[in-house]
Design an enzyme around this catalytic site. Structure first.
Site, PDB file in Angstrom:
ATOM      1  N   LYS A 188       0.839  -1.212   0.000  1.00 26.07           N
ATOM      2  CA  LYS A 188       0.000   0.000   0.000  1.00 26.07           C
ATOM      3  C   LYS A 188       0.873   1.261   0.000  1.00 26.07           C
ATOM      4  O   LYS A 188       0.484   2.285  -0.566  1.00 26.07           O
ATOM      5  CB  LYS A 188      -0.934  -0.035   1.210  1.00 26.07           C
ATOM      6  CG  LYS A 188      -1.977  -1.160   1.110  1.00 26.07           C
ATOM      7  CD  LYS A 188      -2.678  -1.405   2.426  1.00 26.07           C
ATOM      8  CE  LYS A 188      -3.775  -2.464   2.286  1.00 26.07           C
ATOM      9  NZ  LYS A 188      -4.321  -2.887   3.575  1.00 26.07           N
ATOM     10  N   GLY A 284     -12.882  -5.041   4.303  1.00 22.33           N
ATOM     11  CA  GLY A 284     -14.241  -5.553   4.444  1.00 22.33           C
ATOM     12  C   GLY A 284     -14.988  -5.529   3.130  1.00 22.33           C
ATOM     13  O   GLY A 284     -14.694  -4.741   2.224  1.00 22.33           O
TER      14      GLY A 284
HETATM   15  N1  HSE Z   1      -5.413  -7.515   5.509  1.00 24.54           N
HETATM   16  C1  HSE Z   1      -5.767  -6.168   5.130  1.00 24.54           C
HETATM   17  C2  HSE Z   1      -6.009  -5.341   6.382  1.00 24.54           C
HETATM   18  C3  HSE Z   1      -6.989  -6.200   4.266  1.00 24.54           C
HETATM   19  O1  HSE Z   1      -6.099  -5.912   7.468  1.00 24.54           O
HETATM   20  O2  HSE Z   1      -6.067  -4.118   6.291  1.00 24.54           O
HETATM   21  C4  HSE Z   1      -7.285  -4.918   3.545  1.00 24.54           C
HETATM   22  O3  HSE Z   1      -6.294  -4.567   2.621  1.00 24.54           O
END
Ligand code: HSE
Length: 376
Positions: A188, A284
């Site tokens: 990210k 989600g």
């Molecule tokens: N595993 C990720 C989180 C999912 O917990 O944010 C969303 O990208």
């Protein structure tokens, strides 16, 4: 507009439901699923069948993973389909290639759901950049680890106990490594830096996670008026940029410290707008589905057509990101005492700190390290 969904897991089902219930102008006519899960007449196990359907103008990829998602996204773009994706791993690995293919085909490439779930972070960065340079960003970008740290702090529980509860609730994966070791946040952060700084971001960013965080560590930082949050960070200026992922000992009075449960908080600094913060559900079915549907609508209406141009010659310079660091370790390191078993090491780059952590882990595999922001 008729669209196809690649993948019908948590996110794909959320997209299908939101479109069916709330978006009359868009229709999901094709769904790619595994051969043993073809439970709906729209479903097929053949991507080629979807590609051959001329009525499909846009492909939503929410399968996750690198392959075959990479091949499918590239093929869809080459065939002149717009692509919307929530898949941070494939976007972090192949954004420059996807951007070039989208540009060549004259189609849209939409990434909102890949970072921050339902939080309009990517579109927010793009809007800021119409006027400003983004000079820095930072974010709680992983709901699972925020949930773990928040629950450890509030329930005075240890890491393993809370992780097991997070898995029971379905927040954390059965193999939670990508979350707790910072890999998810690194993906990210790569995407955020690419969009914020207009650069095909360095992939091998310094990354550490919260796997070794203990309740005693949180109590130590609490005695110093701090708590720990796993942050993705980036900074740019004078033709250079740096980014990293690491636990940061934020002030207990900060907004980051107050972020509860599995929420995300993303912050940027722009030249004239100053500090902007984006808060909401970072994961989600429906929040992530919502981000995808917003991208689909931006494409259908022509309201937004992101263009990613990575020709700007911005050099990766790790020296831009410096902090003091606290290491709780039995390894013999030089530093000032910070508390029982913990040392403060001043003025390291994120890369230098990651190297020091590796050195400490070699003799004490339970070592935990967090950055202390230097401006505090
Ligand atoms: N595993 C990720 C989180 C999912 O917990 O944010 C969303 O990208």
């Amino acid at each position: 507009m008729k669209i196809a969904l690649l993948g019908y897991g948590t996110v794909g089902r959320g997209v299908d439901r939101i479109i069916r219930e709330r978006v009359p102008d868009v229709e999901v006519t094709r769904i790619l699923e595994l051969p043993d899960r073809l439970s709906d007449p729209r479903m097929t196990a053949s991507f080629d069948e979807i590609l051959a359907d001329d009525a499909v103008e846009l492909v939503v990829e929410c399968m996750g993973g690198i392959e075959p998602a990479h091949t499918y996204i590239a093929s869809a773009l080459r065939s002149g389909r717009h692509v919307v994706t929530s898949n941070k791993a494939v976007v972090a690995a192949h954004l420059a290639e996807f951007a070039a293919l989208a540009h060549a085909a004259g189609v849209g490439l939409y990434l909102e759901a890949a970072v921050g779930g339902g939080v309009p972070w990517i579109a927010g960065i793009e809007k800021v950049r119409r006027v400003d340079d983004v000079t820095s960003f930072s974010g709680i970008m992983n709901g699972t680890t925020n949930y773990i740290v928040d629950a450890m702090r509030k329930e005075r529980a240890d890491f393993a106990e809370v992780l097991a509860e997070a898995q029971r609730l379905g927040y954390a994966e059965r193999d939670p490594s990508a979350d707790i070791d910072g890999v998810d946040v690194r993906n990210k952060t790569i995407i955020s830096a690419s969009v914020a700084f207009d650069v095909a971001c360095e992939k091998d960013l310094p990354t550490s996670g919260i796997r070794n965080l203990t309740l005693a560590d949180l109590e130590l930082f609490s005695a110093h008026g701090r708590t720990v949050k796993l942050l993705g960070r980036g900074v740019a200026g004078n033709g250079r940029y740096a980014a990293a992922v690491e636990p940061v000992a934020v002030a207990a009075s900060s907004l980051e410290a107050a972020v509860p449960s599995n929420f995300n908080l993303l912050t940027l600094d722009g030249t004239t707008v100053g500090e902007l913060r984006f808060y909401g559900q970072g994961a989600g079915s429906l929040p992530t589905g919502n981000a995808i549907v917003q991208d689909v609508l931006d494409c259908v209406t022509g309201a937004r057509r992101p263009v990613y141009d990575f020709s700007r010659a911005l050099a990766y310079d790790p020296s831009l990101l410096r902090s003091d660091y606290v290491l709780r370790t039995t390894a013999a390191l030089d530093g000032e005492p910070y508390g029982p078993g913990a040392l403060l090491v001043r003025d390291l780059t994120a890369e230098g700190a990651r190297a020091l952590l590796d050195e400490a882990l070699a003799s004490d595999p339970t070592t935990f390290m967090a950055a202390l922001p230097r401006e505090d």
